[in-house]
Design a protein around this motif. Structure first.
Motif, PDB file in Angstrom:
ATOM      1  N   GLN A  10       0.840  -1.194   0.000  1.00  0.00           N
ATOM      2  CA  GLN A  10       0.000   0.000   0.000  1.00  0.00           C
ATOM      3  C   GLN A  10       0.877   1.247   0.000  1.00  0.00           C
ATOM      4  N   VAL A  12       0.397   5.461   0.836  1.00  0.00           N
ATOM      5  CA  VAL A  12      -0.490   6.475   1.410  1.00  0.00           C
ATOM      6  C   VAL A  12      -0.023   7.838   0.944  1.00  0.00           C
ATOM      7  N   THR A  13      -0.874   8.544   0.198  1.00  0.00           N
ATOM      8  CA  THR A  13      -0.527   9.892  -0.238  1.00  0.00           C
ATOM      9  C   THR A  13      -0.655  10.839   0.948  1.00  0.00           C
ATOM     10  N   PRO A  14       0.238  11.818   1.093  1.00  0.00           N
ATOM     11  CA  PRO A  14       0.177  12.721   2.247  1.00  0.00           C
ATOM     12  C   PRO A  14      -1.026  13.657   2.188  1.00  0.00           C
ATOM     13  N   LYS A  15      -1.496  14.032   3.352  1.00  0.00           N
ATOM     14  CA  LYS A  15      -2.585  15.001   3.437  1.00  0.00           C
ATOM     15  C   LYS A  15      -2.043  16.386   3.112  1.00  0.00           C
ATOM     16  N   ARG A  16      -2.746  17.106   2.238  1.00  0.00           N
ATOM     17  CA  ARG A  16      -2.312  18.440   1.853  1.00  0.00           C
ATOM     18  C   ARG A  16      -3.495  19.391   1.906  1.00  0.00           C
ATOM     19  N   PRO A  20      -7.667  15.137   1.881  1.00  0.00           N
ATOM     20  CA  PRO A  20      -7.328  14.077   2.848  1.00  0.00           C
ATOM     21  C   PRO A  20      -6.309  13.093   2.279  1.00  0.00           C
ATOM     22  N   ALA A  21      -5.627  12.390   3.166  1.00  0.00           N
ATOM     23  CA  ALA A  21      -4.719  11.327   2.752  1.00  0.00           C
ATOM     24  C   ALA A  21      -5.498  10.214   2.071  1.00  0.00           C
ATOM     25  N   VAL A  22      -4.875   9.598   1.084  1.00  0.00           N
ATOM     26  CA  VAL A  22      -5.523   8.529   0.318  1.00  0.00           C
ATOM     27  C   VAL A  22      -4.629   7.295   0.354  1.00  0.00           C
ATOM     28  N   THR A  23      -5.221   6.152   0.619  1.00  0.00           N
ATOM     29  CA  THR A  23      -4.488   4.891   0.602  1.00  0.00           C
ATOM     30  C   THR A  23      -4.727   4.185  -0.731  1.00  0.00           C
TER      31      THR A  23
END
Length: 258
Positions: A10, A12-16, A20-23
């Motif tokens: 997996q 996880v994109t960072p929250k910006r 929201p963060a996305v997995t």
């Protein structure tokens, strides 16, 4: 021989700001086996999980779960010993443009533990094998896609690995360069070429039909079918391999990974 069992990975994109963060599940329960003396194809659409899987096999990424064995060596437990037995050809090629093709290949050979004399001799041998002797003393800056591919393949083969990982190696190649690459890979998988285990990642049906003895169809980060081209056609009842691939990779509930 390469054994891949139940890999998952997996990201996880960072929250910006307000996003929201996305997995993203890039690989989900991927398994396949690649035998010595055989070209094994990983066939899947873009985003299916092929590149991530190969990066895990090559030790560039660590799987969340699962196991990779290179000639009975566990990549996670003994990475140096396992990685010494593979050569990798990535889509980006990654050549040093200020160096000649010969210097690129010899430098990688030295990193792999070869002596200067052994690296020079091996580079000359690969120049003949890959029909690139005339390229060896040219700087790689300005090389065509085919010339870059040859140099990167020579670099991957410099330490004579038993296993070879190729990530979409024909991207951007013309017909002549593609045919020469196929001929070189067939030789490497033959007894005369060392019975190498070759894993060939692609989304091009024709390359798999003409080159691969065994195929794993990849979709949504997992292998959804395995077998020869003929066996997969028989499994789906489709005489055309492209139709068989679509039936397997895009069946209801399978989908393609993001």
């Amino acid at each position: 021989m390469i054994l891949v069992e139940n890999l998952s990975k997996q990201f996880v994109t960072p929250k910006r700001f307000r996003v929201p963060a996305v997995t993203v599940q890039a690989v989900a329960d991927m398994s396949f086996t690649a035998d010595n003396g055989c070209i094994t194809g990983l066939l899947g659409a873009n985003g299916a999980g092929k590149t991530t899987s190969l990066r895990i096999v090559a030790g560039l990424l660590t799987a969340d779960t699962g196991r990779v064995m290179i000639d009975d060596i566990d990549v996670r437990q003994n990475p140096r010993a396992a990685l010494a037995r593979i050569g990798c050809l990535s889509d980006s090629r990654g050549l040093y443009p200020r160096l000649t093709a010969r210097e690129n290949v010899i430098y990688y050979g030295r990193l792999q533990g070869l002596s200067q004399l052994a690296a020079v001799k091996r580079t000359d041998e690969l120049g003949e094998l890959l029909d690139m002797t005339e390229l060896l003393d040219r700087r790689t800056e300005g090389f065509s896609q085919g010339e870059r591919m040859k140099t990167a393949l020579a670099r991957a083969l410099i330490h004579d690995p038993a296993n070879l990982l190729l990530d979409e190696p024909t991207n951007g190649l013309d017909v002549v360069a593609t045919r020469r690459l196929r001929d070189a890979l067939r030789h490497l998988a033959s007894p005369q070429g060392g019975n190498k285990c070759i894993v060939f990642s692609t989304h091009i049906m024709q390359e798999v039909e003409r080159l691969c003895g065994d195929v794993s169809v990849v979709a949504a980060g997992r292998d959804v079918a395995r077998g020869s081209v003929r066996a997969l056609c028989e499994q789906t009842g489709c005489p055309d391999f492209e139709d068989a691939f679509v039936a397997l990779a895009f069946a209801p509930g399978v989908g393609v990974a993001a």
